[in-house]
Design a protein around this motif. Structure first.
Motif, PDB file in Angstrom:
ATOM      1  N   MET A  74       0.847  -1.186   0.000  1.00 51.91           N
ATOM      2  CA  MET A  74       0.000   0.000   0.000  1.00 51.91           C
ATOM      3  C   MET A  74       0.888   1.243   0.000  1.00 51.91           C
ATOM      4  O   MET A  74       1.862   1.325   0.730  1.00 51.91           O
ATOM      5  CB  MET A  74      -0.894  -0.027   1.240  1.00 51.91           C
ATOM      6  CG  MET A  74      -1.853   1.099   1.300  1.00 51.91           C
ATOM      7  SD  MET A  74      -2.985   0.833   2.693  1.00 51.91           S
ATOM      8  CE  MET A  74      -3.979   2.264   2.513  1.00 51.91           C
ATOM      9  N   THR A  75       0.535   2.230  -0.815  1.00 53.93           N
ATOM     10  CA  THR A  75       1.341   3.439  -0.892  1.00 53.93           C
ATOM     11  C   THR A  75       1.013   4.372   0.265  1.00 53.93           C
ATOM     12  O   THR A  75      -0.101   4.377   0.785  1.00 53.93           O
ATOM     13  CB  THR A  75       1.109   4.176  -2.229  1.00 53.93           C
ATOM     14  OG1 THR A  75      -0.255   4.553  -2.312  1.00 53.93           O
ATOM     15  CG2 THR A  75       1.492   3.308  -3.403  1.00 53.93           C
ATOM     16  N   GLU A  76       2.004   5.153   0.614  1.00 53.67           N
ATOM     17  CA  GLU A  76       1.858   6.106   1.705  1.00 53.67           C
ATOM     18  C   GLU A  76       1.035   7.304   1.227  1.00 53.67           C
ATOM     19  O   GLU A  76       1.237   7.807   0.119  1.00 53.67           O
ATOM     20  CB  GLU A  76       3.264   6.544   2.121  1.00 53.67           C
ATOM     21  CG  GLU A  76       3.297   7.381   3.350  1.00 53.67           C
ATOM     22  CD  GLU A  76       4.726   7.641   3.774  1.00 53.67           C
ATOM     23  OE1 GLU A  76       5.293   8.645   3.321  1.00 53.67           O
ATOM     24  OE2 GLU A  76       5.264   6.830   4.540  1.00 53.67           O
ATOM     25  N   HIS A  77       0.120   7.769   2.042  1.00 50.57           N
ATOM     26  CA  HIS A  77      -0.689   8.935   1.690  1.00 50.57           C
ATOM     27  C   HIS A  77       0.218  10.164   1.630  1.00 50.57           C
ATOM     28  O   HIS A  77       1.116  10.314   2.459  1.00 50.57           O
ATOM     29  CB  HIS A  77      -1.799   9.134   2.724  1.00 50.57           C
ATOM     30  CG  HIS A  77      -2.882  10.037   2.247  1.00 50.57           C
ATOM     31  ND1 HIS A  77      -2.730  11.403   2.210  1.00 50.57           N
ATOM     32  CD2 HIS A  77      -4.114   9.762   1.753  1.00 50.57           C
ATOM     33  CE1 HIS A  77      -3.841  11.946   1.734  1.00 50.57           C
ATOM     34  NE2 HIS A  77      -4.695  10.970   1.452  1.00 50.57           N
ATOM     35  N   PRO A  78       0.011  11.052   0.657  1.00 51.30           N
ATOM     36  CA  PRO A  78       0.865  12.240   0.535  1.00 51.30           C
ATOM     37  C   PRO A  78       0.853  13.138   1.779  1.00 51.30           C
ATOM     38  O   PRO A  78       1.801  13.878   2.012  1.00 51.30           O
ATOM     39  CB  PRO A  78       0.317  12.982  -0.682  1.00 51.30           C
ATOM     40  CG  PRO A  78      -0.925  12.295  -1.086  1.00 51.30           C
ATOM     41  CD  PRO A  78      -0.984  10.970  -0.417  1.00 51.30           C
ATOM     42  N   LEU A  79      -0.185  13.045   2.587  1.00 55.02           N
ATOM     43  CA  LEU A  79      -0.218  13.858   3.799  1.00 55.02           C
ATOM     44  C   LEU A  79       0.858  13.445   4.797  1.00 55.02           C
ATOM     45  O   LEU A  79       1.319  14.266   5.582  1.00 55.02           O
ATOM     46  CB  LEU A  79      -1.596  13.802   4.453  1.00 55.02           C
ATOM     47  CG  LEU A  79      -2.644  14.681   3.782  1.00 55.02           C
ATOM     48  CD1 LEU A  79      -4.021  14.439   4.373  1.00 55.02           C
ATOM     49  CD2 LEU A  79      -2.268  16.144   3.872  1.00 55.02           C
TER      50      LEU A  79
END
Length: 131
Positions: A1-6
Motif C-alpha cells: 500500500m502506498t503512503e498517503h501524501p499527507l
C-alpha cells in the motif's frame, strides 16, 4: 500500500517546528486555519499561529522535537481527517528528556491547485473532551 501524501507533508511540517522555521511552517496552513494551542485556547490565522509556535518554542526553551507515529487518513472530496499519534520530545535545562504522545486530529483541505493545507491543527485530539 502506498503512503498517503499527507504523511510526507506532516513530516515536513514537523521538521519546520523542530528547526524553528516558523516562516516555512506557515506554508502548510490555510489562511484561515485554527491551531489548538492548549485546551480552551486557539490561534486563528497564520499570524496568530506563527506567534503561538514561537511562544511554544520559547516555553520549551527551543528544545521541542515533534514527530509522528501511527496515522490514519480519512479522505472525502477535497477534505481529509488525519488521526495520528503525535510525539513531542522535550529536554529540561539539565538535558533530561521527556516524551509526550498525543492522539491528534487534523483537518486538511486541498487548495485550487490540488495541494493539501492544514485547516485545523489539534494535537490534543479527543482529549479536549476531558478538560
Amino acid at each position: 500500500m502506498t503512503e498517503h501524501p499527507l504523511k510526507s507533508l506532516i513530516v515536513s511540517a514537523d521538521r519546520a517546528i523542530t528547526a524553528k522555521d516558523f516562516d516555512g511552517l506557515m506554508r502548510f496552513y490555510t489562511d484561515d486555519a485554527t491551531l489548538v494551542v492548549k485546551p480552551g485556547l486557539v490561534a486563528k490565522g497564520k499570524d496568530q499561529i506563527r506567534s503561538a509556535f514561537e511562544a511554544i518554542s520559547a516555553y520549551f526553551q527551543g528544545q521541542l522535537t515533534v514527530h509522528q507515529g501511527r496515522m490514519e487518513v480519512i479522505e472525502g472530496g477535497d477534505t481529509a481527517l488525519v488521526i495520528m499519534e503525535t510525539v513531542l520530545e522535550t529536554a529540561d535545562g539539565e538535558g533530561a528528556k521527556t516524551a509526550i504522545t498525543r492522539r491528534a486530529t487534523y483537518v486538511f483541505r486541498k487548495d485550487a491547485t490540488g495541494n493539501w493545507l492544514c485547516a485545523i491543527d489539534n494535537s490534543y485530539g479527543t482529549s479536549l473532551l476531558d478538560a
